[in-house]
Design a protein around this motif. Structure first.
Motif, PDB file in Angstrom:
ATOM      1  N   TYR A   1      -3.257   9.519  -0.353  1.00  0.00           N
ATOM      2  CA  TYR A   1      -4.123   9.003   0.774  1.00  0.00           C
ATOM      3  C   TYR A   1      -3.411   7.447   1.082  1.00  0.00           C
ATOM      4  O   TYR A   1      -3.310   6.933   2.088  1.00  0.00           O
ATOM      5  N   GLU A   2      -3.243   6.664   0.084  1.00  0.00           N
ATOM      6  CA  GLU A   2      -2.613   5.210   0.407  1.00  0.00           C
ATOM      7  C   GLU A   2      -1.147   5.267   1.149  1.00  0.00           C
ATOM      8  O   GLU A   2      -0.880   4.525   1.913  1.00  0.00           O
ATOM      9  N   PHE A   3      -0.367   6.648   0.697  1.00  0.00           N
ATOM     10  CA  PHE A   3       0.878   6.705   1.284  1.00  0.00           C
ATOM     11  C   PHE A   3       0.632   6.929   2.697  1.00  0.00           C
ATOM     12  O   PHE A   3       1.563   6.348   3.594  1.00  0.00           O
ATOM     13  N   VAL A   4      -0.315   7.884   3.137  1.00  0.00           N
ATOM     14  CA  VAL A   4      -0.441   8.462   4.461  1.00  0.00           C
ATOM     15  C   VAL A   4      -0.877   7.435   5.361  1.00  0.00           C
ATOM     16  O   VAL A   4      -0.868   7.210   6.397  1.00  0.00           O
ATOM     17  N   SER A   5      -2.061   6.469   4.632  1.00  0.00           N
ATOM     18  CA  SER A   5      -2.871   5.571   5.338  1.00  0.00           C
ATOM     19  C   SER A   5      -2.115   4.064   5.493  1.00  0.00           C
ATOM     20  O   SER A   5      -2.811   3.175   5.729  1.00  0.00           O
ATOM     21  N   ALA A   6      -1.097   3.962   4.986  1.00  0.00           N
ATOM     22  CA  ALA A   6      -0.487   2.686   4.871  1.00  0.00           C
ATOM     23  C   ALA A   6      -0.300   1.694   5.887  1.00  0.00           C
ATOM     24  O   ALA A   6      -0.726   0.515   5.674  1.00  0.00           O
TER      25      ALA A   6
ATOM     26  N   ILE B   1      -5.205  11.541 -13.755  1.00  0.00           N
ATOM     27  CA  ILE B   1      -3.928  11.797 -13.459  1.00  0.00           C
ATOM     28  C   ILE B   1      -4.269  12.525 -11.772  1.00  0.00           C
ATOM     29  O   ILE B   1      -3.736  12.269 -11.032  1.00  0.00           O
ATOM     30  N   VAL B   2      -5.400  13.470 -11.684  1.00  0.00           N
ATOM     31  CA  VAL B   2      -5.687  14.010 -10.717  1.00  0.00           C
ATOM     32  C   VAL B   2      -6.233  12.807  -9.682  1.00  0.00           C
ATOM     33  O   VAL B   2      -5.533  12.796  -8.543  1.00  0.00           O
ATOM     34  N   SER B   3      -6.889  11.627 -10.039  1.00  0.00           N
ATOM     35  CA  SER B   3      -7.392  10.887  -9.240  1.00  0.00           C
ATOM     36  C   SER B   3      -6.057   9.846  -8.601  1.00  0.00           C
ATOM     37  O   SER B   3      -5.873   9.495  -7.447  1.00  0.00           O
ATOM     38  N   ARG B   4      -5.513   9.794  -9.462  1.00  0.00           N
ATOM     39  CA  ARG B   4      -4.052   8.795  -9.038  1.00  0.00           C
ATOM     40  C   ARG B   4      -3.401   9.450  -8.114  1.00  0.00           C
ATOM     41  O   ARG B   4      -2.828   8.981  -7.289  1.00  0.00           O
TER      42      ARG B   4
ATOM     43  N   LYS C   1       0.805  -1.265  -0.175  1.00  0.00           N
ATOM     44  CA  LYS C   1      -0.050   0.007   0.063  1.00  0.00           C
ATOM     45  C   LYS C   1       0.953   1.219   0.004  1.00  0.00           C
ATOM     46  O   LYS C   1       0.650   2.252  -0.741  1.00  0.00           O
ATOM     47  N   PHE C   2       1.873   1.156   0.709  1.00  0.00           N
ATOM     48  CA  PHE C   2       2.788   2.348   0.830  1.00  0.00           C
ATOM     49  C   PHE C   2       3.466   2.404  -0.360  1.00  0.00           C
ATOM     50  O   PHE C   2       3.495   3.646  -1.033  1.00  0.00           O
ATOM     51  N   GLY C   3       3.941   1.379  -1.149  1.00  0.00           N
ATOM     52  CA  GLY C   3       4.486   1.546  -2.850  1.00  0.00           C
ATOM     53  C   GLY C   3       3.327   2.025  -3.465  1.00  0.00           C
ATOM     54  O   GLY C   3       3.885   2.859  -4.462  1.00  0.00           O
TER      55      GLY C   3
ATOM     56  N   LYS D   1      -6.516  -3.548   0.192  1.00  0.00           N
ATOM     57  CA  LYS D   1      -6.686  -3.878  -1.208  1.00  0.00           C
ATOM     58  C   LYS D   1      -6.463  -2.642  -1.857  1.00  0.00           C
ATOM     59  O   LYS D   1      -6.903  -1.325  -1.391  1.00  0.00           O
ATOM     60  N   PRO D   2      -6.119  -2.620  -3.208  1.00  0.00           N
ATOM     61  CA  PRO D   2      -6.105  -1.213  -3.844  1.00  0.00           C
ATOM     62  C   PRO D   2      -7.386  -0.353  -4.153  1.00  0.00           C
ATOM     63  O   PRO D   2      -8.328  -1.238  -4.415  1.00  0.00           O
ATOM     64  N   ILE D   3      -7.280   0.623  -4.193  1.00  0.00           N
ATOM     65  CA  ILE D   3      -8.581   1.575  -4.491  1.00  0.00           C
ATOM     66  C   ILE D   3      -8.717   1.541  -5.891  1.00  0.00           C
ATOM     67  O   ILE D   3      -9.913   1.469  -6.407  1.00  0.00           O
ATOM     68  N   LEU D   4      -7.626   1.851  -6.743  1.00  0.00           N
ATOM     69  CA  LEU D   4      -7.578   2.133  -8.099  1.00  0.00           C
ATOM     70  C   LEU D   4      -6.859   0.833  -9.018  1.00  0.00           C
ATOM     71  O   LEU D   4      -6.240   0.194  -8.582  1.00  0.00           O
TER      72      LEU D   4
END
Length: 109
Positions: A82-87, A73-76, A31-33, A96-99
């Motif tokens: 979000y994924e970086f901070v909430s890893a 681009i904006v969504s990613r 998730k961090f990656g 699980k991945p969001i995108l």
């Protein structure tokens, strides 16, 4: 400057090692990656969506892929933050991945 290069190489190696793991075994590190990849490589959504839509719809997919890529681009980037901070937290369940695709360069595999 050497320290920056070492960090960059370490990050690239960590990301490369994460992409070959089983998709069913998501972890906080993955998730961090994903978050790091989304924040730094979100621009790949533009050519990725163009390729995806052109393969699906032929030449008509070019403008559709361009528009979708600009929006994604904006969504990613935002999902990457979000994924970086909430890893450390298993949200969504099981990390699980969001995108989809999971990584921005996955359009080209």
């Amino acid at each position: 400057m050497q320290t920056f290069h070492k960090i960059l190489i370490s990050t690239a190696l960590a990301l490369a090692s994460m992409t070959g793991q089983n998709a069913n075994a998501d972890t906080a590190a993955q998730k961090f990656g994903r978050g790091l990849a989304g924040m730094t490589c979100g621009f790949l959504e533009l050519p990725g969506n163009i390729v995806k839509e052109t393969n699906a719809k032929g030449a008509a997919g070019l403008p559709i892929g361009l528009a979708m890529g600009l929006g994604m681009i904006v969504s990613r980037e935002l999902v990457g933050v979000y994924e970086f901070v909430s890893a450390p937290f298993p949200v969504p369940a099981g990390f699980k991945p969001i995108l989809r695709p999971e990584y921005p360069w996955s359009y080209f595999n």
